[in-house]
Design a protein around this motif. Structure first.
Motif, mmCIF file in Angstrom:
data_model
loop_
_atom_site.group_PDB
_atom_site.id
_atom_site.type_symbol
_atom_site.label_atom_id
_atom_site.label_comp_id
_atom_site.label_asym_id
_atom_site.label_seq_id
_atom_site.Cartn_x
_atom_site.Cartn_y
_atom_site.Cartn_z
ATOM 1 N N HIS A 95 0.842 -0.941 0.067
ATOM 2 C CA HIS A 95 0.057 0.441 0.006
ATOM 3 C C HIS A 95 0.329 1.662 -0.184
ATOM 4 C CE1 HIS A 95 -3.563 2.647 -0.107
ATOM 5 N NE2 HIS A 95 -2.728 3.270 0.645
ATOM 6 N N HIS B 281 -6.504 -3.766 4.480
ATOM 7 C CA HIS B 281 -7.581 -2.937 3.528
ATOM 8 C C HIS B 281 -8.230 -4.036 2.058
ATOM 9 C CE1 HIS B 281 -5.899 1.071 1.480
ATOM 10 N NE2 HIS B 281 -5.500 0.245 0.810
ATOM 11 N N HIS B 282 -6.343 -4.464 1.618
ATOM 12 C CA HIS B 282 -6.373 -5.325 0.244
ATOM 13 C C HIS B 282 -6.701 -7.073 1.052
ATOM 14 C CE1 HIS B 282 -3.943 -2.724 -2.221
ATOM 15 N NE2 HIS B 282 -3.674 -1.969 -0.891
HETATM 16 CU CU LIG Z 1 -4.057 0.037 -0.507
#
Ligand SMILES: [Cu+2]
Ligand code: HEM
Length: 565
Positions: A273, A322-323
């Motif tokens: 990220h 969040h992945h």
């Molecule tokens: Cu991300």
């Protein structure tokens, strides 16, 4: 007033040509590229190789799209398809995005802060060549890794190479090893370059260039360099762990032996990220230089822009899972990562408002760099909105690994990053080559690419909603997916001539472009104070600055910025 002259015009005297560099034969040119430690040449070499890999990775994307035009198409074999999306994704991130941003950093940071080169020129050359060979190594997998029973060839495990797919049992031969080694090697180059950026900005600024007077471009790259240094080691660490798993009987990711496959995902996304921000902050950096110049106003809210950048970087280190909403985290975990992801939209939104504030009431000039920046603002807004949608956990459960996600991240990576890179290339081209890019060709590039881009990726939001998973090599008719895939592929067919216009423009303008002069855009930062192209030493006398817009001060001695800053 003379004593108040901020930038001494004398430093434009070109440096004398050095012995051995006057030759123009091919062997001279190649020697020059191989031995150079000049930050400007290395910068252009980064950008040039990035563009080369962009074309290769783009051809792969085109072939993927051709395969998906019809349901049940047999144009590509499934295993070839898997290699294509893996190589496309890996190359676009590590061999296009990274070198392009480092190219801009290398070329511009020393000139913008009024110095003669990066702090460690040899380390700089080392960084470039390590990156370049890591790219060749990755592509060499096509020849070098036929593997057992032809099970290998190029990597096919996707650009994030999830465990246990990469375990020896599921990934035979050496294709995954090529991927691992290439990433590991490229990481060394990125670390070297980032350290170089930090030392250069902290130690080599010219007289008067306080941190608060640095162009925002430089500020953003300082933040990016910190992010690289923090985020890359987890990536390198998990490559080493994977290699130990594959060859020395370690069990880091082997769930059956007490390891943990999800551990890979944590390591990868703790890097992955922030990587998104490592790529997009330089895009912001470019927009920060271009939007004010073509609005004829100083940037709105300079300190807030710096603060927002630092906030983005900081928060981006705490959103990685969040992945991973679909791996089944606790609801505390889900909630934390959903909220942190939404919070990152705040400083990002601040930036958008600041750019709008910069344009507000300004005298807008719609030159090529500005047009690409305006498209960036619009497209990045769409990308941000779909990003916030995906941070809502149940929404993500539905759409994770669907074409909606493919649409989302291409709006980020193309709509925002690539557009600002195009803007930057058009903006600084006259500085690097002394000639203007052709506007007509540039407009053709802009319109074809923009129409093609939206036609390619907008429909993917819809096919995603209709349940089409990413990474499938074909699909059945009758699910309502055909039309959206066909529009998508037609979009690529329109993007291609756009890119051809761009490449042609770069070559054509080099020979036939209008003479640019030193400062064609009537800009304010130090790179426009020296000649186009700048002499090897950038400045004969290093300049002294008294405000954020030293050239404005020079051109407007009766109304200089330093009186008000
Ligand atoms: Cu991300
Ligand atoms: C310029 C036109 C481009 C086109 C037409 C294109 C098309 C595609 C296609 C068809 C896929 C495969 C989707 C799937 O089956 O999962 C894909 C995946 C991907 N693309 Fe692009 N792409 C483009 C540019 C870029 C750029 C500029 C970047 C990054 C800087 C990028 C990054 C990625 C990544 C990371 C993946 C995921 C690969 C994976 O699933 O492992 N793409 N793209």
């Amino acid at each position: 007033m003379a004593s108040e002259t901020i930038v001494d015009p004398d430093f434009k005297v070109p440096a004398p040509e050095r012995v051995g560099e006057e030759g123009k034969t091919w062997s001279h040119v190649i020697q020059n590229l191989v031995f150079t430690v000049d930050h400007k040449k290395l910068g252009l070499m980064y950008i040039g190789s990035g563009l080369l890999f962009f074309v290769v990775a783009g051809i792969m994307a085109t072939l993927i799209r051709v395969q998906l035009f019809f349901p049940r198409s047999t144009f590509l074999d499934p295993d070839v398809f898997n290699r294509f999306f893996t190589m496309h994704g890996t190359a676009m991130v590590f061999l296009v995005g990274m070198p392009m941003i480092f190219g801009f950093a290398n070329y511009l940071i020393p000139i913008m802060i009024g110095t003669r080169d990066m702090a460690y020129p040899r380390l700089n050359a080392f960084g470039f060549w390590v990156f370049f060979f890591s790219g060749l190594l990755l592509y060499f997998s096509y020849f070098g890794a036929p593997g057992l029973y032809n099970a290998g060839s190029a990597p096919d495990v996707g650009w994030f190479a999830y465990s246990p797919l990469t375990a020896k049992a599921f990934s035979r031969g050496h294709s995954t090893d090529y991927w691992t080694l290439s990433i590991l090697l490229g990481g060394i180059g990125s670390l070297a370059t980032s350290i170089n950026i930090l030392v250069t900005t902290f130690c080599l600024r010219c007289k008067g260039m306080t941190l608060g007077r640095m162009p925002l471009f430089v500020w953003l790259f300082v933040v990016v360099a910190f992010l690289v240094i923090i985020a890359l080691p987890p990536l390198s660490a998990c490559q080493i762990m994977l290699t130990l798993d594959r060859y020395l009987g370690a069990k880091f990711f082997d769930t059956q032996a007490g390891g943990d496959a999800v551990l890979w995902q944590h390591f990868f996304w703790i890097f992955g990220h922030p990587e998104v921000y490592i790529l997009i902050l330089p895009g912001f950096a470019i927009a920060n230089e271009i939007i004010p110049v073509f609005s004829r106003k100083p940037i709105f809210g300079y300190p807030i822009m710096v603060a927002a950048t630092v906030m983005i970087a900081f928060i981006s280190l705490g959103v990685w899972a969040h992945h991973m909403f679909t791996v089944g985290m606790t609801s505390l975990g889900n909630t934390f990562f959903a909220i942190s992801t939404m919070v990152i939209a705040v400083p990002t939104g601040i930036k958008i408002f600041n750019w709008l504030g910069t344009m507000w009431g300004g005298k807008l000039h719609f030159e090529l760099p500005m047009i690409f920046c305006l498209a960036f603002l619009f497209q990045f807004l769409i990308a941000g909105l779909t990003g916030v949608m995906l941070s809502v956990v149940p929404f993500d459960w539905q759409l994770s690994d669907s074409y909606f996600v493919v649409a989302h991240f291409h709006y980020v990576l193309i709509g925002a990053l690539l557009y600002t890179l195009f803007a930057g290339i058009y903006y600084w081209y006259p500085k690097a080559f002394g000639r203007m890019p052709n506007r007509k060709l540039g407009l053709w590039h802009f319109w074809l690419f923009t129409i093609g881009f939206h036609l390619t990726f907008f429909p993917q939001h819809i096919s995603g909603f209709l349940g089409m998973p990413r990474r499938i090599f074909t699909y059945e008719a009758g699910r309502g997916w055909e039309i959206w895939n066909q529009l998508s592929t037609i979009g690529v067919i329109i993007q291609i001539p756009g890119i051809l216009f761009f490449v042609f423009n770069l070559i054509y303008s080099y020979f036939k472009g209008e003479e640019a002069g030193d400062d064609p855009w009537d800009a304010w930062t130090l790179e426009w104070a020296t000649t186009s192209p700048p002499p090897e030493y950038n400045f004969e006398k290093t300049p002294e600055v008294r405000s954020r817009r030293p050239l404005w001060d020079l051109k407007h001695p009766d109304d200089p910025d330093w009186k008000f800053e």
